[in-house]
Write an enzyme that holds these catalytic residues in place. Structure first.
Site, short mmCIF file in Angstrom:
data_model
loop_
_atom_site.label_atom_id
_atom_site.label_comp_id
_atom_site.label_asym_id
_atom_site.label_seq_id
_atom_site.Cartn_x
_atom_site.Cartn_y
_atom_site.Cartn_z
N TYR A 284 -4.15 48.30 3.68
CA TYR A 284 -3.31 49.10 4.59
C TYR A 284 -2.09 48.28 4.97
O TYR A 284 -2.20 47.15 5.45
CB TYR A 284 -4.12 49.48 5.82
CG TYR A 284 -3.59 50.66 6.59
CD1 TYR A 284 -4.07 51.94 6.32
CD2 TYR A 284 -2.66 50.51 7.60
CE1 TYR A 284 -3.62 53.03 7.04
CE2 TYR A 284 -2.20 51.60 8.32
CZ TYR A 284 -2.68 52.86 8.04
OH TYR A 284 -2.24 53.95 8.76
N TYR A 334 3.60 57.19 3.54
CA TYR A 334 2.76 56.87 4.68
C TYR A 334 1.90 58.08 4.98
O TYR A 334 2.31 59.00 5.66
CB TYR A 334 3.64 56.51 5.88
CG TYR A 334 2.89 56.27 7.17
CD1 TYR A 334 2.01 55.21 7.30
CD2 TYR A 334 3.10 57.09 8.27
CE1 TYR A 334 1.34 54.99 8.49
CE2 TYR A 334 2.43 56.87 9.46
CZ TYR A 334 1.55 55.82 9.57
OH TYR A 334 0.90 55.60 10.76
#
Ligand code: ZN
Lengths: 380, 295
Positions: A284, A334
Site C-alpha cells: 500500500y 487510488y
C-alpha cells in the site's frame, strides 16, 4: 484457507467518472462476475469497507442479486482492503455464504476528496487532539511519522522519492494506469512542491474515481470456473497497542507500524511461507515513507535498512522483490488498495501487463497508519 | 437616493467624449525619461515610442482638469455623491495597433462601457466602473484601452486580521472524558490526565486506566515545558483557521507524555519549547508551542 479469488473486475480509473458511485460499484461487480463466469444470482454475500457510500443492499438491488446471507463492512478505510477478502473467505469457509463479492467504488477525485481537511472528522473525540491543532490531512499525519523516521535512521527525501520513481516506472507500461507513459525521475521528485514537509507532492498518491470488485468462493468451486484461481493462502488483520487512526503518536516508538507487524506475523504463520518466498509485493503506497516502514515490519530487511534495500534495485521488476508491478496507487489509481489485490490476482494467473516470471506467492498489504490487513495469494 | 444604474446608463448613452489633444507630440526626451523610470534598457526606441507608454502622451498633467464631457469624471461624481468616495484602479487591458513615431500628435477619446455593483469587496462595498479609451493619430485609431476602477465606501472598521480565520478554526469536540483538559486551557493550565488509582500519566486521556482499570481519573498541571519529538511544516491544502505554511509539532513534555500543537518558530527535532495559550472565544482556548524563552 479453503477460498480463492475467482474473478476480478474494475471500471476505468479517471479523475471524473461522470457517473454515480453506485453505478461504479455495480459496473465493477458485474465485471468481476463476468470474469468469474458467474451470474448475479450466484452471489449470496457482499463486503465493502468504511468510507464507501454504496450500501451492500443497494449494490444487490442494482445487480438483481436476489438474496444475501452474508454482508459485512470493515472499519478504518484503506486499512480494510485486504480484510474484505478475509471476511469473504471466512464466510465461505464457515458456510455463511458461497459466493462473496468484495467491492470498492468512489468518486474520490471528482466528489468527496479524502486528501482535503475533513472538518466534520473533528467531531470524533480522538481527532480533537490533532485537527484543531492544524494537523488535518492524511499527508500531514504521515509526515509526522516520516520526520521522526528520518531523524532516527538518517533517511532522506530522496529515499522516499525512489519509491515514487519505481511505481511510476511500472505505471508507465500499464495502459490501465492513470500515469501510463509518464515515468518520473528522482530529480522530478526532488523538485516537486512541498505538501507537508518532509512530504513532497510526488510522495503522495493521486486521487481517483473508479471501482474494483473481487469474487471470492471456495477453492473447489473456483477450480471449475474459467480463470486460474488465486488461492487465499493467508489473510490477516492487525491493530497495535495504543492504536489511533493515522495519529498513533503516543507509543514509545514512532518509526514502526506495529499494526503491520501484527499482520505480518499472522500472514507468515498461517501461510507457512516467509519473506524470502514472496515473488511479488503489492504494498500500500498512499504515501512513500510508509512503504519503507512496511518493508521493515514485514521482515524484508532490518529496522532503518529499507532505504538500502530500495537503493539496491531489489524492487525493480527484475529484482528479488518486484514492487507494485501495476504502478501502485501512486501510478495506477487510488482505489483504497483494491486495485492492488486485483493486480496480485493477475500476477498469480500470469496475465499481468508487467508480469513477473514464475510467480508462486504474492503479498498484498492494505492502508498504513491505520488498523490494517494483508493477504498472501498463491497458485494451487 | 441616487439611482446609480440609471445615471450610468445616461452617461454611457452619451458615447465618446470629444477628442482631447495630447500636450506634446511623441518626443524623444519623454521616451528616455520613461525608459529610465521603468528600467527598460532596450536600445530600439530612438524613432518610435514603447507601446506601453501610450497613456503617458495624453495625461492631464499636474494641474489638469477633466473635460466637462469626460465620462469617467462624470461617473466618479455620481458615485462620490452616493457615498462611494474612495477609488482604486483594478485592471487595464491595452491593445496597440502599431508603433507610434516621434513627432506624431495623439488625441484620446473615452466612453463609459460598464458599471456593475454594488459588490462586497475586501475594501468595502463598491461599484466597478469600466471605461474604454481610444488613441488617435488624425482619424486612425492607434491604440485602445479598457480600464476598470473600483469606487467604494471604505469599510467602517478594517476587519481584525486574526479574527476571521479564527472564526472558522476547527474546534475540538469535548466530552466527559476530555472536559478537564479544555477547562484547563481556559484557565491557562496544561493538564495531563493522572490515574486516581495508580498515578499513570496519559495523553490523550480516556475514562479507564489501561494499567489498573481505575475509572477515577484526576490530572496534574504540567509545567508546560518539553522538546519537539517530531514536526510537520504544512503547505497544502489550506486548513481552516490557519495561514500556510505553518508548523505542527509533536512535543514530548517534561512529564513524559506527548501532545500536538502549532509551533510558532523555526522547528527542529529536540527544540526546547514552552506552552502558550491563545483564547479563541469564551469557550475555547488553544494550547500551542513556542521556543523556550530562557534557552
Ligand atoms: Zn491506573
Amino acid at each position: 484457507m479453503n477460498a480463492a479469488i475467482a474473478g476480478i473486475g474494475a471500471t476505468d480509473f479517471s479523475k471524473d467518472s461522470g457517473r454515480s458511485e453506485l453505478q461504479l460499484a455495480a459496473e465493477a461487480v458485474r465485471a468481476a462476475l463476468d470474469d468469474a463466469g458467474l451470474e448475479p444470482s450466484d452471489v449470496d454475500g457482499l463486503v465493502s469497507f468504511t468510507m464507501d457510500t454504496n450500501a451492500e443492499i443497494a449494490v444487490a438491488r442494482e445487480l438483481g442479486v436476489p438474496e444475501l446471507t452474508f454482508f459485512s463492512r470493515v472499519h478504518y478505510g484503506g486499512g480494510a482492503a485486504c480484510a474484505t477478502v478475509q471476511q469473504a473467505a471466512m464466510a465461505v469457509e464457515t458456510g455463511a455464504a458461497e459466493v462473496v463479492v468484495c467491492y470498492r467504488a468512489f468518486n474520490e477525485r471528482s466528489g468527496h476528496r479524502f486528501g482535503q481537511v475533513q472538518t466534520a472528522a473533528a467531531a470524533n473525540i480522538d481527532n480533537s487532539w490533532s485537527y484543531p491543532m492544524g494537523l488535518g490531512t492524511p499527508a500531514a499525519m504521515v509526515a509526522m511519522f516520516a520526520r521522526r523516521y528520518m531523524h532516527e535512521y538518517g533517511a532522506t527525501s530522496e529515499d522516499f522519492g525512489r519509491i515514487a520513481v519505481i511505481d511510476r516506472k511500472h505505471a508507465a507500461t500499464n495502459p490501465h494506469a492513470w500515469f501510463h507513459g509518464r515515468p518520473i525521475t528522482l530529480e522530478d521528485h526532488q523538485s516537486s512542491r512541498w505538501i507537508a514537509e518532509p512530504l513532497r507532492l510526488l510522495d503522495c498518491c493521486q486521487e481517483s474515481d473508479g471501482g474494483v470488485a473481487l469474487v471470492v468462493t471456495s477453492a473447489e468451486r473456483a477450480r471449475d470456473l474459467p480463470n486460474r484461481p488465486a488461492h487465499v493462502r493467508a489473510a490477516a488483520q492487525g491493530s497495535g497497542a495504543d492504536q489511533f487512526t493515522m495519529t498513533s503518536y503516543y507509543r514509545d516508538d514512532l518509526t514502526g507500524l506495529p499494526e503491520m507487524g501484527v499482520v505480518a506475523r499472522g500472514l507468515w504463520e498461517r501461510s507457512g511461507i516467509g519473506p524470502s518466498d514472496v515473488d511479488v509485493a503489492v504494498l500500500y503506497d498512499h504515501f512513500t515513507p510508509f512503504v519503507l516502514v512496511q518493508l521493515e515490519e514485514l521482515g524484508f530487511c532490518g529496522r532503518g535498512e529499507a532505504r538500502d534495500l530500495v537503493a539496491s534495485g531489489a524492487l525493480e521488476l527484475d529484482g528479488t522483490l518486484p514492487l507494485n508491478p501495476h504502478g501502485g496507487q501512486l501510478g495506477e489509481a487510488y482505489l483504497h488498495g483494491m486495485n492492488g489485490i486485483a493486480e496480485a490476482v493477475r500476477q498469480v494467473r500470469g496475465t499481468a501487463v508487467n508480469q513477473v516470471a514464475g510467480v508462486e506467492h504474492v503479498l498484498v498489504t492494505a492502508g498504513t497508519g491505520v488498523p490494517t490487513s494483508g493477504l498472501v495469494l498463491g497458485r494451487g | 437616493m441616487i439611482d446609480i444604474e440609471k445615471e450610468a446608463a445616461r452617461i454611457a448613452e452619451q458615447g465618446e467624449c470629444a477628442p482631447r489633444l495630447a500636450r506634446d507630440p511623441v518626443n524623444l526626451p519623454m521616451i528616455n525619461n520613461w525608459l529610465e523610470a521603468i528600467g527598460d534598457e532596450h536600445p530600439g526606441y530612438t524613432e518610435v515610442a514603447p507601446p506601453a507608454m501610450v497613456q503617458v502622451w495624453t495625461m492631464g498633467g499636474l494641474r489638469g482638469q477633466r473635460s466637462a464631457d469626460d465620462p469617467l469624471g462624470a461617473m466618479m461624481a455620481v458615485l462620490d455623491e452616493a457615498g462611494y468616495t474612495s477609488v482604486v484602479a483594478t485592471n487595464s487591458d491595452q491593445t496597440y495597433h502599431r508603433y507610434l513615431e516621434v513627432g506624431e500628435h495623439l488625441s484620446v477619446t473615452t466612453s463609459l462601457e460598464d458599471v456593475t455593483g454594488p459588490k462586497r469587496t475586501g475594501l468595502g462595498e463598491g461599484w466597478f466602473v469600466t471605461t474604454r479609451s481610444t488613441w488617435w493619430v488624425g482619424d486612425e485609431a492607434v491604440a485602445e484601452m479598457r480600464f476598470r476602477v473600483l469606487k467604494y465606501k471604505p469599510a467602517q472598521k478594517p476587519e481584525p486580521k486574526r479574527e476571521a480565520p479564527r472564526a472558522q478554526a476547527i474546534r475540538p469536540s469535548v466530552n466527559r472524558d476530555t472536559e478537564y483538559f479544555w477547562e484547563g486551557t481556559r484557565r491557562g493550565e496544561l493538564r495531563i490526565q493522572r490515574c486516581g488509582g495508580c498515578g499513570l500519566l496519559r495523553h490523550p486521556p480516556g475514562p479507564m486506566c489501561p494499567e489498573c482499570g481505575a475509572t477515577k481519573p484526576k490530572y496534574l498541571v504540567s509545567e508546560g515545558y518539553g522538546v519537539v519529538y517530531s514536526y510537520v511544516v504544512h503547505h497544502h491544502p489550506q486548513v481552516p483557521g490557519k495561514q500556510t505554511p505553518f508548523v505542527v509539532a509533536l512535543v514530548e513534555l517534561d512529564e513524559g507524555v506527548r501532545m500536538l500543537g502549532e509551533l510558532d518558530g523555526e522547528p527542529s527535532v529536540g527544540l526546547p519549547v514552552e506552552v502558550v495559550f491563545t483564547k479563541v472565544d469564551d469557550e475555547l482556548t488553544m494550547p500551542s508551542w513556542r521556543p523556550r524563552a530562557d534557552r
